[in-house]
Design a protein around this motif. Sequence first.
Motif, PDB file in Angstrom:
ATOM      1  N   LYS A  48       5.272 -18.241  -3.127  1.00 50.40           N
ATOM      2  CA  LYS A  48       4.824 -17.811  -4.449  1.00 50.40           C
ATOM      3  C   LYS A  48       5.368 -16.440  -4.827  1.00 50.40           C
ATOM      4  N   ALA A  49       6.660 -16.263  -4.611  1.00 49.17           N
ATOM      5  CA  ALA A  49       7.300 -15.008  -5.002  1.00 49.17           C
ATOM      6  C   ALA A  49       7.182 -14.803  -6.506  1.00 49.17           C
ATOM      7  N   GLN A  50       7.046 -13.556  -6.904  1.00 47.40           N
ATOM      8  CA  GLN A  50       7.012 -13.226  -8.326  1.00 47.40           C
ATOM      9  C   GLN A  50       8.378 -13.411  -8.974  1.00 47.40           C
ATOM     10  N   SER A  51       9.428 -13.101  -8.192  1.00 45.52           N
ATOM     11  CA  SER A  51      10.757 -13.096  -8.778  1.00 45.52           C
ATOM     12  C   SER A  51      11.813 -13.198  -7.690  1.00 45.52           C
ATOM     13  N   VAL A  52      12.928 -13.857  -8.030  1.00 45.64           N
ATOM     14  CA  VAL A  52      14.085 -13.968  -7.143  1.00 45.64           C
ATOM     15  C   VAL A  52      15.328 -13.629  -7.948  1.00 45.64           C
ATOM     16  N   VAL A  53      16.221 -12.836  -7.371  1.00 41.49           N
ATOM     17  CA  VAL A  53      17.502 -12.532  -8.026  1.00 41.49           C
ATOM     18  C   VAL A  53      18.620 -12.723  -7.016  1.00 41.49           C
ATOM     19  N   TYR A  54      19.505 -13.635  -7.327  1.00 45.20           N
ATOM     20  CA  TYR A  54      20.690 -13.872  -6.498  1.00 45.20           C
ATOM     21  C   TYR A  54      21.794 -12.953  -6.988  1.00 45.20           C
ATOM     22  N   THR A  55      22.457 -12.251  -6.091  1.00 45.56           N
ATOM     23  CA  THR A  55      23.486 -11.300  -6.521  1.00 45.56           C
ATOM     24  C   THR A  55      24.873 -11.902  -6.357  1.00 45.56           C
ATOM     25  N   TYR A  56      25.350 -12.016  -5.145  1.00 46.03           N
ATOM     26  CA  TYR A  56      26.688 -12.551  -4.914  1.00 46.03           C
ATOM     27  C   TYR A  56      26.794 -12.921  -3.441  1.00 46.03           C
ATOM     28  N   GLY A  57      27.740 -13.830  -3.130  1.00 38.65           N
ATOM     29  CA  GLY A  57      27.973 -14.176  -1.731  1.00 38.65           C
ATOM     30  C   GLY A  57      26.710 -14.582  -1.026  1.00 38.65           C
ATOM     31  N   ASN A  58      26.326 -13.814  -0.040  1.00 36.63           N
ATOM     32  CA  ASN A  58      25.155 -14.127   0.779  1.00 36.63           C
ATOM     33  C   ASN A  58      24.095 -13.037   0.701  1.00 36.63           C
ATOM     34  N   THR A  59      23.788 -12.589  -0.498  1.00 36.57           N
ATOM     35  CA  THR A  59      22.767 -11.565  -0.678  1.00 36.57           C
ATOM     36  C   THR A  59      21.887 -11.914  -1.872  1.00 36.57           C
ATOM     37  N   TRP A  60      20.581 -11.784  -1.690  1.00 39.32           N
ATOM     38  CA  TRP A  60      19.692 -11.895  -2.840  1.00 39.32           C
ATOM     39  C   TRP A  60      18.420 -11.097  -2.589  1.00 39.32           C
ATOM     40  N   TYR A  61      17.650 -10.880  -3.648  1.00 37.50           N
ATOM     41  CA  TYR A  61      16.443 -10.069  -3.610  1.00 37.50           C
ATOM     42  C   TYR A  61      15.240 -10.916  -3.997  1.00 37.50           C
ATOM     43  N   VAL A  62      14.113 -10.617  -3.363  1.00 36.91           N
ATOM     44  CA  VAL A  62      12.868 -11.329  -3.648  1.00 36.91           C
ATOM     45  C   VAL A  62      11.764 -10.294  -3.858  1.00 36.91           C
ATOM     46  N   MET A  63      10.937 -10.522  -4.864  1.00 43.32           N
ATOM     47  CA  MET A  63       9.833  -9.601  -5.145  1.00 43.32           C
ATOM     48  C   MET A  63       8.501 -10.348  -5.109  1.00 43.32           C
ATOM     49  N   PHE A  64       7.562  -9.810  -4.320  1.00 44.84           N
ATOM     50  CA  PHE A  64       6.217 -10.367  -4.195  1.00 44.84           C
ATOM     51  C   PHE A  64       5.190  -9.372  -4.715  1.00 44.84           C
ATOM     52  N   ALA A  65       4.040  -9.879  -5.140  1.00 38.60           N
ATOM     53  CA  ALA A  65       2.920  -8.984  -5.389  1.00 38.60           C
ATOM     54  C   ALA A  65       2.585  -8.269  -4.079  1.00 38.60           C
ATOM     55  N   LYS A  66       2.138  -7.053  -4.167  1.00 37.07           N
ATOM     56  CA  LYS A  66       1.931  -6.202  -3.002  1.00 37.07           C
ATOM     57  C   LYS A  66       1.043  -6.866  -1.948  1.00 37.07           C
ATOM     58  N   ASP A  67       1.526  -6.852  -0.702  1.00 40.59           N
ATOM     59  CA  ASP A  67       0.762  -7.294   0.470  1.00 40.59           C
ATOM     60  C   ASP A  67       0.287  -8.751   0.372  1.00 40.59           C
ATOM     61  N   THR A  68       1.115  -9.607  -0.193  1.00 37.24           N
ATOM     62  CA  THR A  68       0.728 -11.031  -0.310  1.00 37.24           C
ATOM     63  C   THR A  68       1.531 -11.932   0.611  1.00 37.24           C
ATOM     64  N   VAL A  69       2.488 -11.380   1.347  1.00 38.45           N
ATOM     65  CA  VAL A  69       3.290 -12.215   2.236  1.00 38.45           C
ATOM     66  C   VAL A  69       3.483 -11.495   3.571  1.00 38.45           C
ATOM     67  N   ASP A  70       3.435 -12.276   4.634  1.00 43.79           N
ATOM     68  CA  ASP A  70       3.685 -11.737   5.970  1.00 43.79           C
ATOM     69  C   ASP A  70       5.190 -11.749   6.225  1.00 43.79           C
ATOM     70  N   LYS A  71       5.751 -10.592   6.487  1.00 43.90           N
ATOM     71  CA  LYS A  71       7.207 -10.460   6.643  1.00 43.90           C
ATOM     72  C   LYS A  71       7.738 -11.370   7.743  1.00 43.90           C
ATOM     73  N   TYR A  72       7.034 -11.459   8.854  1.00 42.58           N
ATOM     74  CA  TYR A  72       7.550 -12.211   9.999  1.00 42.58           C
ATOM     75  C   TYR A  72       7.489 -13.716   9.754  1.00 42.58           C
ATOM     76  N   GLU A  73       6.454 -14.166   9.070  1.00 44.97           N
ATOM     77  CA  GLU A  73       6.371 -15.578   8.721  1.00 44.97           C
ATOM     78  C   GLU A  73       7.450 -15.923   7.685  1.00 44.97           C
ATOM     79  N   PHE A  74       7.632 -15.024   6.730  1.00 40.88           N
ATOM     80  CA  PHE A  74       8.661 -15.206   5.709  1.00 40.88           C
ATOM     81  C   PHE A  74      10.047 -15.281   6.353  1.00 40.88           C
ATOM     82  N   LYS A  75      10.328 -14.354   7.258  1.00 39.02           N
ATOM     83  CA  LYS A  75      11.623 -14.334   7.934  1.00 39.02           C
ATOM     84  C   LYS A  75      11.820 -15.592   8.779  1.00 39.02           C
ATOM     85  N   LYS A  76      10.758 -16.048   9.426  1.00 38.25           N
ATOM     86  CA  LYS A  76      10.843 -17.251  10.255  1.00 38.25           C
ATOM     87  C   LYS A  76      11.250 -18.463   9.423  1.00 38.25           C
ATOM     88  N   VAL A  77      10.612 -18.647   8.262  1.00 33.09           N
ATOM     89  CA  VAL A  77      10.905 -19.797   7.404  1.00 33.09           C
ATOM     90  C   VAL A  77      12.329 -19.728   6.856  1.00 33.09           C
TER      91      VAL A  77
END
Length: 258
Positions: free
Chosen positions: A51-80
């Motif tokens: 349930k990310a608030q926003s996703v922005v794909y930039t180029y190649g193999n890089t993109w940015y994701v924005m979540f509401a503060k403290d709503t996602v566990d970094k390690y679980e997110f990275k695992k998936v």
Amino acid sequence: MIKTNRMCIEFNKENIQRDFDIYVISKNSEKGKKENFFGKNVLDLPQQKFKAQSVVYTYGNTWYVMFAKDTVDKYEFKKVINEEVENTTVEKINILYENIYPNILAKLLFNILQSDYDGRYTNITGKLFYMNRKWMNKKKNELDSFYCLEVKLDKNMNLRLDVVTFSKLKFHKIKDVKNNPHYIFDLKSGLLRRKLKNEEIEKNLIYVQKSINPKSHNTIDFLKIGTIEKFYDCKLGILSNFMDDIKNELKDYMKVEH
């Protein structure tokens, strides 16, 4: 393609950092191997699973994701993410101390504008579309094709409004759309989203970004006058509404002027 004006944007980074967590996701390609994330469902996982608030794909193999503060566990997110694409780097950034391109930060904020379907926004894999019921080609309660305006902001902070057409997969030869992402559109709710690769969806319900007739192109007038309704259906009217929405909904995070 019509370029509107160059945007002058002033950010309130303290408020952004207070209310959101921003991650940068990247992967170094193997030597001699060309690949990118855009054709992969890994871009859709943050929104659909976390349930990310926003996703922005930039180029190649890089993109940015924005979540509401403290709503996602970094390690679980990275695992998936790494289950989808191995050896992917997932890092949270602090925009008060780390650089992020202004157009990327602006697009992350633009993309959180919410859709109410009747002439508003939908954010798909980092792209922001303005949709309108009037632009939908319905036959016998089936939606064969529709078009919308994609809101783009380039690295020079020029805002662009480009017409994009979607049509049902069944109208195209497989060889012509084999590399096109698949989309699902719910006519009742107005929800347009990318199809995940493990979803079993009837072909008749799948759309691709392509016109049914390659010789015909949908257009939206740059300017219409006569009634206020006509004005708000043209590009300048949509731009006017977009600027008002930024002012009203994103005022805590940014100030945007032509």
